[in-house]
Design an enzyme around this catalytic site. Sequence first.
Site, PDB file in Angstrom:
ATOM      1  N   THR A 211      -8.739   3.470   2.354  1.00 49.95           N
ATOM      2  CA  THR A 211     -10.066   3.662   1.782  1.00 49.95           C
ATOM      3  C   THR A 211     -10.505   5.121   1.910  1.00 49.95           C
ATOM      4  O   THR A 211     -10.109   5.795   2.861  1.00 49.95           O
ATOM      5  CB  THR A 211     -11.050   2.755   2.550  1.00 49.95           C
ATOM      6  N   GLY A 241     -14.405  -6.640   0.511  1.00 52.13           N
ATOM      7  CA  GLY A 241     -14.423  -6.142   1.893  1.00 52.13           C
ATOM      8  C   GLY A 241     -15.762  -5.569   2.301  1.00 52.13           C
ATOM      9  O   GLY A 241     -16.796  -5.847   1.688  1.00 52.13           O
ATOM     10  N   GLY A 263     -11.152   0.354   7.578  1.00 48.38           N
ATOM     11  CA  GLY A 263     -10.507  -0.540   8.525  1.00 48.38           C
ATOM     12  C   GLY A 263     -10.453  -1.958   7.992  1.00 48.38           C
ATOM     13  O   GLY A 263     -10.666  -2.175   6.791  1.00 48.38           O
TER      14      GLY A 263
HETATM   15  N1  ASP Z   1     -12.203  -1.488   4.682  1.00 52.41           N
HETATM   16  C1  ASP Z   1     -11.391  -1.752   3.527  1.00 52.41           C
HETATM   17  C2  ASP Z   1     -11.507  -3.217   3.177  1.00 52.41           C
HETATM   18  O1  ASP Z   1     -11.453  -4.045   4.053  1.00 52.41           O
HETATM   19  C3  ASP Z   1      -9.953  -1.395   3.710  1.00 52.41           C
HETATM   20  C4  ASP Z   1      -9.680   0.015   4.145  1.00 52.41           C
HETATM   21  O2  ASP Z   1     -10.463   0.597   4.908  1.00 52.41           O
HETATM   22  O3  ASP Z   1      -8.677   0.579   3.704  1.00 52.41           O
HETATM   23  O4  ASP Z   1     -11.581  -3.534   2.016  1.00 52.41           O
END
Ligand code: ASP
Length: 344
Positions: A211, A241, A263
């Site tokens: 992300t 998410g 995360g």
């Molecule tokens: N937080 C993001 C999600 O759960 C994933 C990431 O941080 O890459 O969609």
Amino acid sequence: MNKKLYLFCLCLLAGYMGLAQSSKPDYSKITLVIHGGAGTITRANMTPEKEKAYKEKLNEALKTGYAVLEKGGSSLDAVEATVRVMEDSPLFNAGKGAVFTNEGKNELDAAIMDGKTLKAGAIASVTTIRNPISTARAVMEQSEHVMMIGPGAEKFAQEKGMEIVDPAYFYTETRFNQLQKIKDNEKTELDHNGGSGSTENIFIEGKKFGTVGAVALDAYGNLAAATSTGGMTNKRYGRVGDVPIIGAGTYADNTTCAVSATGHGEYFIRSVVAHDIASLMAYKGLPLKKAADEVVMHKLVERGGEGGVIAVDRNGNIAMPFNSAGMYRGYIKKGKSEVLIYKD
Ligand code: ASP
């Protein structure tokens, strides 16, 4: 002039000077902090070429946003411009380069928040919008709503003149292979445990979250946060998410701080991570770093939530804690800039 009138005029003058003071730009504090995802990013799973490419792109994103702030632009303009650079790069799990869902699609989420007005905009599960962060901003500024999802969000984006692309635009071989690998592992896992399955492992290949996010403080003392993602590899139909959930993955309030997270989203939603950091500052009077550490390094760890955040407060203090092996991250303030990946 009688005494009362004299005092009244004095008050008016002081008020006017106060206003003039607060609207005068202060360039000494302008700050931009970014992340490009957290996870098991170790030196062992990195090549010098890959590392160079990541650092170059992170620096480009920082420079883009900082140039906006240096010209007196708003923190909102800065975080949007910064995130767009990373959305357009296949290196990150946002825009081009987004991870694949279980059905082999790319479904994107994004959010932006203005710390001055507490207005926010978010979109989720979109498949044709090239730069989701700009549509999130349009939701905030050009609609009555905070969040739009799926085809509705796409229709809105079209109406607002956002760039629409064929879903194939988001395809990258690396991400597609990640999905195949995770699906193979899933099969092995099912075979091994007699078909009972494991829901915990369905998402994660190497626990690499990618992300992207940016938080900024502009010369007028305004904070803003922006986050954009493809979510998690192998996510199931309709999964959303933490990123577009205001207060979980994205939050900004001029009185406390601006936060963008990365995360394992399910944990970040349940812990309302970004808002919790701001609340610790507001109610407990904790400084930014202590508040961010409390949530990321203690609460989340106890609950099993892997990841990190970037944050900035109204004085330009920054925090970039993560409880994973690494987090692509960087900041620029007072002309000093740094880009980091690993823990050490
Ligand atoms: N937080 C993001 C999600 O759960 C994933 C990431 O941080 O890459 O969609």
